[in-house]
Design an enzyme around this catalytic site. Structure first.
Site, PDB file in Angstrom:
ATOM      1  CD  GLU A  92      -2.824  -1.025   2.378  1.00  0.00           C
ATOM      2  OE1 GLU A  92      -3.922  -1.600   2.261  1.00  0.00           O
ATOM      3  OE2 GLU A  92      -2.497  -0.819   3.345  1.00  0.00           O
ATOM      4  CB  CYS A 346       1.163   6.565  11.706  1.00  0.00           C
ATOM      5  SG  CYS A 346       2.999   6.252  12.168  1.00  0.00           S
TER       6      CYS A 346
END
Length: 373
Positions: A92, A346
């Site tokens: 990704e 994150c």
């Protein structure tokens, strides 16, 4: 045998040299692919020697990866791309858009415009095993080639003009050192021409690689995923930290900074009751006050059953920041959360195709931000 990406700079340079073809033509090939990312052929590249076309047809392809799916956040600030690699694995990559007409931290109007930062992956999975990170739960699958890293930028450029690149996606960049260095060399050369100062490499602290990074790719920003003020806490939440003792890591960062004279970004994920108390802030301040740093406090993004950790309270995060700023005079920011609704976050990039929600929707889990000041 799999064909190679034209962006695998080592391979295409070697093949051109062996064939006696001027390597200056490689940049024009890259420019053509960037301008024509959906073209399946390299025959349209203008003004190459005939033997260059023959070589390209037999050994190279414009892009070895393909865009499998795209997801946009509701506010259009974040786009998450699922990239399928030639070997069938997927990674990704995330585009984050910032409107610089608003102050980055205070929300006040100022001159500027929109800019985009791309968070790229360097590995399929990760062997570091950080307990708060979804990617780490995948384990390590494979390294990406330099071409597969650059191709993420090519795919993303179809959606936004990329100004900054951060190596904060899947994987530990410095565990794939050669490919990351070559990819950055392509990104900073013609025709992409990103400034090295707009590229950030994040690492958990691979000391031997940090020691040579500034020599191999000067002026690139370094971000260190520290996440703890002591070796004891660090190894508790980051098992790989045992191989890179925090005292030796600080010595490596001091040496790095003497060469680079740039601020080092310290990433610190805020975990409730683990590393977010006032004593932890004082420990951290004392540890890194000898360095010129920017500390980025990162709100933890819960990852379902993968972790028992909880997010720090807003009060604890602000108190932590106040101590670092007020007592130790350390520049400290709180990371802006982006793409929550598409899980662009994150520590949460992970690919599990068996759990895809639907065709055309990446397995989205929720951030990173533009820390290139």
């Amino acid at each position: 045998m799999a064909v190679r990406s034209v962006f695998d700079v080592g391979e295409i340079t070697r093949e051109f040299e062996n064939a006696g073809i001027d390597t200056h033509f490689i940049a024009s090939i890259w420019k053509h692919v960037i301008q024509n990312p959906t073209s399946p052929s390299l025959d349209g590249v203008p003004s190459l020697p005939s033997k260059a076309y023959e070589l390209l047809r037999s050994k190279f392809t414009p892009l070895t990866s393909s865009l499998a799916s795209v997801a946009e956040s509701m506010d259009l600030s974040t786009t998450k791309l699922l990239i399928r690699l030639q070997n069938g694995a997927s990674v990704e990559t995330v585009i984050m858009r910032y409107d610089t007409r608003l102050g980055k931290y205070d929300g006040q109007p100022r001159p500027g415009g929109q800019r985009s930062t791309l968070c790229v992956s360097s590995q399929v999975g990760c062997k570091m095993g950080c307990k708060f990170c979804a990617t780490g739960s995948m384990g390590f699958k494979s390294n990406l080639s330099s071409g597969e890293i650059v191709e993420q930028l090519v795919h993303a450029s179809r959606f936004s003009r990329i100004r900054n690149v951060v190596f904060m996606g899947m994987g530990e960049p410095l565990n794939n050192y050669s490919s990351v260095v070559k990819a950055i060399q392509v990104m900073t050369g013609y025709p992409i021409q990103l400034s090295p100062k707009r590229i950030t490499v994040s690492t958990v602290g691979i000391i031997h690689a940090i020691n040579k990074l500034q020599d191999d790719i000067p002026n690139v920003n370094l971000a260190v995923s520290l996440h703890a003020p002591s070796q004891e806490i660090r190894t508790q939440i980051m098992p790989a930290g045992r191989a890179f003792p925090i005292e030796k890591l600080m010595d490596a960062l001091l040496a790095y900074q003497k060469k680079s004279e740039q601020s080092i970004f310290i990433e610190y994920i805020m975990l409730d009751g683990v590393n977010d108390q006032e004593q932890h802030a004082h420990q951290l301040g004392k540890l890194i006050q000898v360095l010129k740093v920017v500390i980025n406090l990162i709100p933890f993004n819960p990852i379902g059953g993968l972790s028992s950790y909880k997010s720090s309270t807003e009060e604890n995060v602000k108190s932590f920041q106040k101590i670092l700023r007020g007592t130790y005079n350390i520049r400290t920011t709180i990371r802006q959360q982006m793409g929550q609704d598409i899980s662009g976050a994150c520590g949460q990039l992970v690919v599990n195709l068996s759990e895809q929600r639907s065709v055309g929707s990446a397995s989205l889990l929720s951030d990173i931000e533009d820390i290139c000041i």
